[in-house]
Design a protein around this motif. Structure first.
Motif, mmCIF file in Angstrom:
data_model
loop_
_atom_site.group_PDB
_atom_site.id
_atom_site.type_symbol
_atom_site.label_atom_id
_atom_site.label_comp_id
_atom_site.label_asym_id
_atom_site.label_seq_id
_atom_site.Cartn_x
_atom_site.Cartn_y
_atom_site.Cartn_z
ATOM 1 N N PHE A 158 0.813 -1.221 0.000
ATOM 2 C CA PHE A 158 0.000 0.000 0.000
ATOM 3 C C PHE A 158 0.845 1.269 0.000
ATOM 4 C CE2 PHE A 158 -2.973 -3.145 1.874
ATOM 5 C CZ PHE A 158 -3.889 -3.138 0.851
ATOM 6 N N SER A 159 1.968 1.259 0.691
ATOM 7 C CA SER A 159 2.816 2.453 0.713
ATOM 8 C C SER A 159 3.481 2.714 -0.626
ATOM 9 C CB SER A 159 3.882 2.320 1.801
ATOM 10 O OG SER A 159 4.795 1.289 1.477
ATOM 11 N N LYS A 160 3.565 1.718 -1.473
ATOM 12 C CA LYS A 160 4.202 1.849 -2.784
ATOM 13 C C LYS A 160 3.262 2.382 -3.868
ATOM 14 C CE LYS A 160 7.984 -0.291 -1.388
ATOM 15 N NZ LYS A 160 8.941 0.478 -0.691
ATOM 16 N N ILE A 161 1.963 2.399 -3.599
ATOM 17 C CA ILE A 161 1.009 2.884 -4.591
ATOM 18 C C ILE A 161 1.047 4.416 -4.587
ATOM 19 C CG2 ILE A 161 -1.420 2.968 -5.303
ATOM 20 C CD1 ILE A 161 -1.787 0.265 -3.868
ATOM 21 N N PRO A 162 1.465 5.040 -5.691
ATOM 22 C CA PRO A 162 1.546 6.505 -5.730
ATOM 23 C C PRO A 162 0.171 7.133 -5.490
ATOM 24 C CG PRO A 162 2.577 5.525 -7.673
ATOM 25 C CD PRO A 162 1.865 4.433 -6.959
ATOM 26 N N LEU A 163 0.174 8.299 -4.873
ATOM 27 C CA LEU A 163 -1.082 8.992 -4.585
ATOM 28 C C LEU A 163 -1.888 9.234 -5.857
ATOM 29 C CD1 LEU A 163 0.041 11.572 -1.871
ATOM 30 C CD2 LEU A 163 -1.287 9.480 -1.549
ATOM 31 N N ALA A 164 -1.211 9.581 -6.945
ATOM 32 C CA ALA A 164 -1.913 9.838 -8.201
ATOM 33 C C ALA A 164 -2.639 8.589 -8.683
ATOM 34 C CB ALA A 164 -0.932 10.308 -9.271
ATOM 35 N N MET A 165 -2.072 7.423 -8.428
ATOM 36 C CA MET A 165 -2.693 6.183 -8.883
ATOM 37 C C MET A 165 -3.860 5.787 -7.980
ATOM 38 S SD MET A 165 -0.990 2.484 -9.495
ATOM 39 C CE MET A 165 -0.781 2.330 -11.244
ATOM 40 N N ARG A 166 -3.834 6.190 -6.745
ATOM 41 C CA ARG A 166 -4.920 5.832 -5.825
ATOM 42 C C ARG A 166 -6.250 6.403 -6.291
ATOM 43 N NH1 ARG A 166 -2.084 5.883 0.136
ATOM 44 N NH2 ARG A 166 -0.224 4.776 -0.563
ATOM 45 N N SER A 167 -6.218 7.543 -6.937
ATOM 46 C CA SER A 167 -7.461 8.131 -7.447
ATOM 47 C C SER A 167 -7.992 7.340 -8.641
ATOM 48 C CB SER A 167 -7.249 9.586 -7.830
ATOM 49 O OG SER A 167 -6.351 9.674 -8.916
ATOM 50 N N GLU A 168 -7.133 6.521 -9.256
ATOM 51 C CA GLU A 168 -7.542 5.666 -10.373
ATOM 52 C C GLU A 168 -8.232 4.397 -9.884
ATOM 53 O OE1 GLU A 168 -7.185 6.463 -13.635
ATOM 54 O OE2 GLU A 168 -6.408 8.387 -12.939
ATOM 55 N N ARG A 169 -8.290 4.226 -8.607
ATOM 56 C CA ARG A 169 -8.926 3.067 -7.974
ATOM 57 C C ARG A 169 -8.341 1.747 -8.484
ATOM 58 N NH1 ARG A 169 -14.973 3.961 -8.853
ATOM 59 N NH2 ARG A 169 -15.013 1.892 -7.981
ATOM 60 N N PRO A 170 -7.070 1.488 -8.182
ATOM 61 C CA PRO A 170 -6.464 0.233 -8.631
ATOM 62 C C PRO A 170 -7.190 -0.959 -8.028
ATOM 63 C CG PRO A 170 -5.074 1.296 -6.997
ATOM 64 C CD PRO A 170 -6.181 2.252 -7.315
ATOM 65 N N GLU A 171 -7.151 -2.065 -8.732
ATOM 66 C CA GLU A 171 -7.828 -3.276 -8.271
ATOM 67 C C GLU A 171 -6.806 -4.380 -8.056
ATOM 68 O OE1 GLU A 171 -11.305 -4.515 -10.361
ATOM 69 O OE2 GLU A 171 -11.719 -2.480 -11.020
ATOM 70 N N PHE A 172 -7.110 -5.248 -7.125
ATOM 71 C CA PHE A 172 -6.275 -6.406 -6.861
ATOM 72 C C PHE A 172 -6.924 -7.622 -7.507
ATOM 73 C CE2 PHE A 172 -5.552 -3.494 -3.325
ATOM 74 C CZ PHE A 172 -4.173 -3.383 -3.367
ATOM 75 N N VAL A 173 -6.111 -8.421 -8.145
ATOM 76 C CA VAL A 173 -6.607 -9.633 -8.785
ATOM 77 C C VAL A 173 -5.960 -10.811 -8.085
ATOM 78 C CG1 VAL A 173 -6.722 -10.940 -10.935
ATOM 79 C CG2 VAL A 173 -6.856 -8.449 -10.990
ATOM 80 N N MET A 174 -6.786 -11.690 -7.556
ATOM 81 C CA MET A 174 -6.275 -12.872 -6.865
ATOM 82 C C MET A 174 -7.337 -13.955 -6.872
ATOM 83 S SD MET A 174 -6.520 -11.347 -2.981
ATOM 84 C CE MET A 174 -5.877 -9.769 -3.465
ATOM 85 N N THR A 175 -6.921 -15.137 -6.545
ATOM 86 C CA THR A 175 -7.877 -16.237 -6.495
ATOM 87 C C THR A 175 -8.784 -16.066 -5.286
ATOM 88 O OG1 THR A 175 -6.442 -17.636 -5.143
ATOM 89 C CG2 THR A 175 -6.207 -17.811 -7.552
ATOM 90 N N ALA A 176 -9.941 -16.700 -5.335
ATOM 91 C CA ALA A 176 -10.865 -16.656 -4.194
ATOM 92 C C ALA A 176 -10.206 -17.246 -2.961
ATOM 93 C CB ALA A 176 -12.146 -17.407 -4.537
ATOM 94 N N GLU A 177 -9.408 -18.285 -3.146
ATOM 95 C CA GLU A 177 -8.725 -18.926 -2.012
ATOM 96 C C GLU A 177 -7.768 -17.945 -1.335
ATOM 97 O OE1 GLU A 177 -5.676 -22.617 -1.054
ATOM 98 O OE2 GLU A 177 -6.412 -22.341 -3.089
ATOM 99 N N THR A 178 -6.991 -17.200 -2.128
ATOM 100 C CA THR A 178 -6.070 -16.212 -1.562
ATOM 101 C C THR A 178 -6.849 -15.146 -0.808
ATOM 102 O OG1 THR A 178 -4.468 -16.568 -3.326
ATOM 103 C CG2 THR A 178 -4.306 -14.489 -2.129
ATOM 104 N N TYR A 179 -7.931 -14.670 -1.403
ATOM 105 C CA TYR A 179 -8.737 -13.629 -0.760
ATOM 106 C C TYR A 179 -9.326 -14.120 0.562
ATOM 107 C CZ TYR A 179 -12.316 -10.128 0.033
ATOM 108 O OH TYR A 179 -13.107 -9.164 0.608
ATOM 109 N N GLU A 180 -9.957 -15.275 0.530
ATOM 110 C CA GLU A 180 -10.634 -15.800 1.723
ATOM 111 C C GLU A 180 -9.647 -16.155 2.831
ATOM 112 O OE1 GLU A 180 -13.886 -15.957 2.343
ATOM 113 O OE2 GLU A 180 -14.470 -15.251 0.358
ATOM 114 N N SER A 181 -8.529 -16.788 2.478
ATOM 115 C CA SER A 181 -7.616 -17.280 3.504
ATOM 116 C C SER A 181 -6.591 -16.250 3.956
ATOM 117 C CB SER A 181 -6.897 -18.541 3.024
ATOM 118 O OG SER A 181 -6.122 -18.261 1.891
ATOM 119 N N ASN A 182 -6.303 -15.251 3.141
ATOM 120 C CA ASN A 182 -5.268 -14.286 3.524
ATOM 121 C C ASN A 182 -5.793 -12.870 3.735
ATOM 122 O OD1 ASN A 182 -2.943 -16.070 3.416
ATOM 123 N ND2 ASN A 182 -3.322 -16.146 1.232
ATOM 124 N N ILE A 183 -6.569 -12.370 2.802
ATOM 125 C CA ILE A 183 -7.009 -10.974 2.888
ATOM 126 C C ILE A 183 -8.099 -10.793 3.941
ATOM 127 C CG2 ILE A 183 -7.897 -8.995 1.582
ATOM 128 C CD1 ILE A 183 -5.117 -10.102 0.714
#
Length: 192
Positions: A158-183
């Motif tokens: 999160f600290s590496k995402i430039p402020l200018a890019m945050r307004s672009e609403r970046p998305e994370f792409v991951m498997t459902a398993e990664t999302y459920e078990s880690n995020i």
């Protein structure tokens, strides 16, 4: 294919939201041509009525994007469905089967396409040992232990995402398993 089916497929593709396909910009650019890409920047300088600013140095070409023609096909088995449905109903069903197969294949290629017989996928591009268009500094890897630690996510990602890019609403792409078990299980030091 009959024109009615082709038109239905095109209409259905515009309304389909695959996991990744809907997030990819679709262009109508001529294939088989390399298009140069580069960087350019601008500077701001105060002037007066009597001064004229110097010419700005133009950007430089840093690489290219190539849109190639890669041929694909969708095979559909003929079944009893074809014989029992009316022509109109069959055409609609047929178009939906084609759209589903196409979007599913595109979602896979967007991430893992081999770059020769398929489009070059994001992960394939990132794994190139040289010549990748993805800067090495933009590739962030996590160990299994780091995936479980919210502070590491804050520090490494999160600290590496430039402020200018945050307004672009970046998305994370991951498997459902990664999302459920880690995020979904991430917590801070206050167990929030």
């Amino acid at each position: 294919l009959p024109q009615t089916i082709i038109q239905t497929v095109l209409t259905e593709l515009n309304g389909v939201y695959g996991q990744l396909y809907s997030r990819v910009h679709k262009t109508n650019i001529k294939g088989g041509v390399r298009y140069p890409i580069g960087s350019f920047d601008a500077t701001f300088k105060r002037i007066t009525e009597e001064t004229v600013s110097d010419r700005q140095k133009s950007g430089s070409v840093t690489g290219y994007v190539e849109f190639s023609y890669i041929i694909g096909e969708i095979r559909v088995a003929r079944t009893l469905l074809q014989a029992t449905l009316t022509v109109e109903a069959f055409e609609k069903e047929f178009a939906q089967v084609i759209v589903k197969a196409y979007v599913k294949a595109m979602d896979v290629e967007i991430m893992n396409g081999n770059g020769t017989t398929e489009m070059c996928g994001i992960l394939t591009e990132a794994k190139k040992s040289s010549g990748s268009r993805i800067k090495a500094a933009n590739i962030i890897e996590f160990t299994e232990e780091e995936m479980k630690d919210w502070k590491v996510w804050q520090k490494k990602l999160f600290s590496k995402i430039p402020l200018a890019m945050r307004s672009e609403r970046p998305e994370f792409v991951m498997t459902a398993e990664t999302y459920e078990s880690n995020i979904k299980t991430l917590v801070d030091s206050n167990n929030r």
